[in-house]
Scaffold this active site. Structure first.
Site, PDB file in Angstrom:
ATOM      1  N   ARG A   3      -4.784  -5.208  -7.108  1.00 59.16           N
ATOM      2  CA  ARG A   3      -5.422  -5.817  -5.952  1.00 59.16           C
ATOM      3  C   ARG A   3      -5.852  -7.225  -6.358  1.00 59.16           C
ATOM      4  NH1 ARG A   3      -7.661  -0.496  -6.196  1.00 59.16           N
ATOM      5  NH2 ARG A   3      -7.121   0.764  -4.356  1.00 59.16           N
TER       6      ARG A   3
ATOM      7  N   LYS B 185     -11.542   0.023  -6.682  1.00 58.56           N
ATOM      8  CA  LYS B 185     -12.484   0.329  -5.611  1.00 58.56           C
ATOM      9  C   LYS B 185     -13.431   1.444  -6.038  1.00 58.56           C
ATOM     10  CE  LYS B 185      -9.943  -1.147  -1.503  1.00 58.56           C
ATOM     11  NZ  LYS B 185      -9.392  -0.715  -0.194  1.00 58.56           N
TER      12      LYS B 185
ATOM     13  N   HIS C 102      -1.334  -9.844  -1.791  1.00 61.23           N
ATOM     14  CA  HIS C 102      -1.153  -8.501  -1.236  1.00 61.23           C
ATOM     15  C   HIS C 102       0.327  -8.161  -1.106  1.00 61.23           C
ATOM     16  CE1 HIS C 102      -3.557  -5.217   0.031  1.00 61.23           C
ATOM     17  NE2 HIS C 102      -3.075  -5.150   1.255  1.00 61.23           N
TER      18      HIS C 102
ATOM     19  N   ARG D 120       1.665  -7.023  -4.405  1.00 61.90           N
ATOM     20  CA  ARG D 120       1.241  -5.642  -4.682  1.00 61.90           C
ATOM     21  C   ARG D 120       2.102  -4.656  -3.895  1.00 61.90           C
ATOM     22  NH1 ARG D 120      -3.031  -1.939  -5.994  1.00 61.90           N
ATOM     23  NH2 ARG D 120      -3.772  -0.733  -4.207  1.00 61.90           N
TER      24      ARG D 120
ATOM     25  N   HIS E  13      -4.942   4.355  -5.631  1.00 64.54           N
ATOM     26  CA  HIS E  13      -5.281   4.937  -4.334  1.00 64.54           C
ATOM     27  C   HIS E  13      -6.001   6.265  -4.524  1.00 64.54           C
ATOM     28  CE1 HIS E  13      -1.862   2.656  -2.052  1.00 64.54           C
ATOM     29  NE2 HIS E  13      -2.947   1.924  -2.199  1.00 64.54           N
TER      30      HIS E  13
ATOM     31  N   TYR F 143       4.312   3.730   1.992  1.00 69.72           N
ATOM     32  CA  TYR F 143       5.464   3.080   1.367  1.00 69.72           C
ATOM     33  C   TYR F 143       6.718   3.945   1.425  1.00 69.72           C
ATOM     34  CZ  TYR F 143       1.970  -0.025  -0.559  1.00 69.72           C
ATOM     35  OH  TYR F 143       0.954  -0.923  -0.697  1.00 69.72           O
TER      36      TYR F 143
END
Length: 307
Positions: free
Chosen positions: A155, A179, A248, A251, A274, A283
């Site tokens: 990220r 995150k 982005h 990525r 994730h 994806y």
């Protein structure tokens, strides 16, 4: 010009307490905290406009009314869902603190937003982007950022927050704080390792003021998110790419190319950081050793050159 509505303390104090909670205890990123603040203050202003000055007076019908008003104002389904999610989380917290007996947002639904496949670059476009004219140290730094972003699928915030001690050049790994302050290890790939070595040899010339991997060649300070975005956009134009280049997109390209080559959705999920597999499934058209093996076999810039 829309009128600015003052929010009384009967509404704002609870918001402030919640923001402190998610920042300190849940350790959410400053950007996420700011998003919560923006959404909740907007909702509070809308409540004042309909004469509701206390959270305890908010009922399900009011929540529906606020969502309907947001929708009529032109808010897209995805943004509407984000606003509702912020409100629901905030009200859940109030219930947990004994400030509310029930969550009035419970049972209220928002319009579903379809998930679109993120745009990505093909392998040839990535190669075109990377083939930059290395006339100065600034170009070497930027090439290194591009290689690390695409090679590790980071990220943007993860890239700018990298410190020297997060990089293990010998093992070809990078430690990332993602995150929710969740740490993960990601393979870098041969190309990214090579360019990090080049950049580290030059980095000390700029009297770095901290341990940041990527610094300004003018100030020696850590590069900002916006600075990286501008540099990526600049190189996209310089390299003659028809599509807009941003972190982005690199990525997304990392994820798409790796998934196309390996078919291992679970491994890609872990590499991207994730929390839920459903996030990675957008994806679709373990342990670290396994992830590294999948990466080395599948990623275009991890493969060894033939002698």
């Amino acid at each position: 010009m829309s009128q600015i509505i003052d929010v009384p303390e009967t509404l704002s104090l609870a918001i402030d307490s919640f923001l402190s909670y998610i920042e300190v205890e849940r350790r959410l990123s400053p950007v996420t905290v700011e998003n919560y603040q923006r959404q909740l203050m907007t909702i509070a202003q809308m409540m004042v406009a309909i004469k509701i000055n206390q959270w305890s007076l908010l009922e399900s019908q009011h929540v529906r009314m606020l969502l309907a008003k947001s929708h009529r104002s032109g808010l897209q389904p995805a943004s509407l869902a984000l606003r509702f999610s912020a409100l629901r989380s905030f009200l859940d917290w109030q219930v947990s603190q004994g400030m509310l007996a029930v969550n009035p947002a419970k049972g209220v639904r928002t319009p579903k937003s379809g998930r679109h496949l993120p745009k990505n670059m093909d392998v040839d476009e990535v190669s075109q982007l990377m083939n930059i004219d290395l006339k100065d140290p600034l170009s070497v730094r930027d090439r290194t950022m591009l290689e690390v972003m695409y090679g590790a699928g980071l990220r943007l915030s993860e890239l700018t927050n990298l410190n020297i001690n997060d990089i293990d050049l010998q093992e070809g790994e990078v430690r990332v704080l993602g995150k929710g302050s969740k740490e993960r290890k990601v393979p870098l790939g041969r190309k990214a390792v090579e360019w990090l070595q080049h950049w580290f040899a030059m980095r000390e010339l700029y009297s770095p003021e901290d341990t940041a991997v990527f610094i300004s060649t003018k100030s020696g300070k850590r590069l900002s998110v916006r600075s990286v975005q501008k540099r990526f956009e600049l190189w996209g134009v310089k390299q003659g790419l028809s599509s807009h280049v941003n972190p982005h997109k690199l990525r997304h390209s990392f994820a798409t190319h790796l998934l196309e080559s390996s078919g291992d959705l679970r491994a890609v999920q872990e590499l991207l950081g994730h929390a839920n597999l459903s996030t990675t499934q957008v994806y679709t058209h373990l342990d670290f050793q396994h992830l590294a093996k999948v990466y080395d076999a599948a990623h275009p810039r991890a493969k060894r050159e033939k002698s």
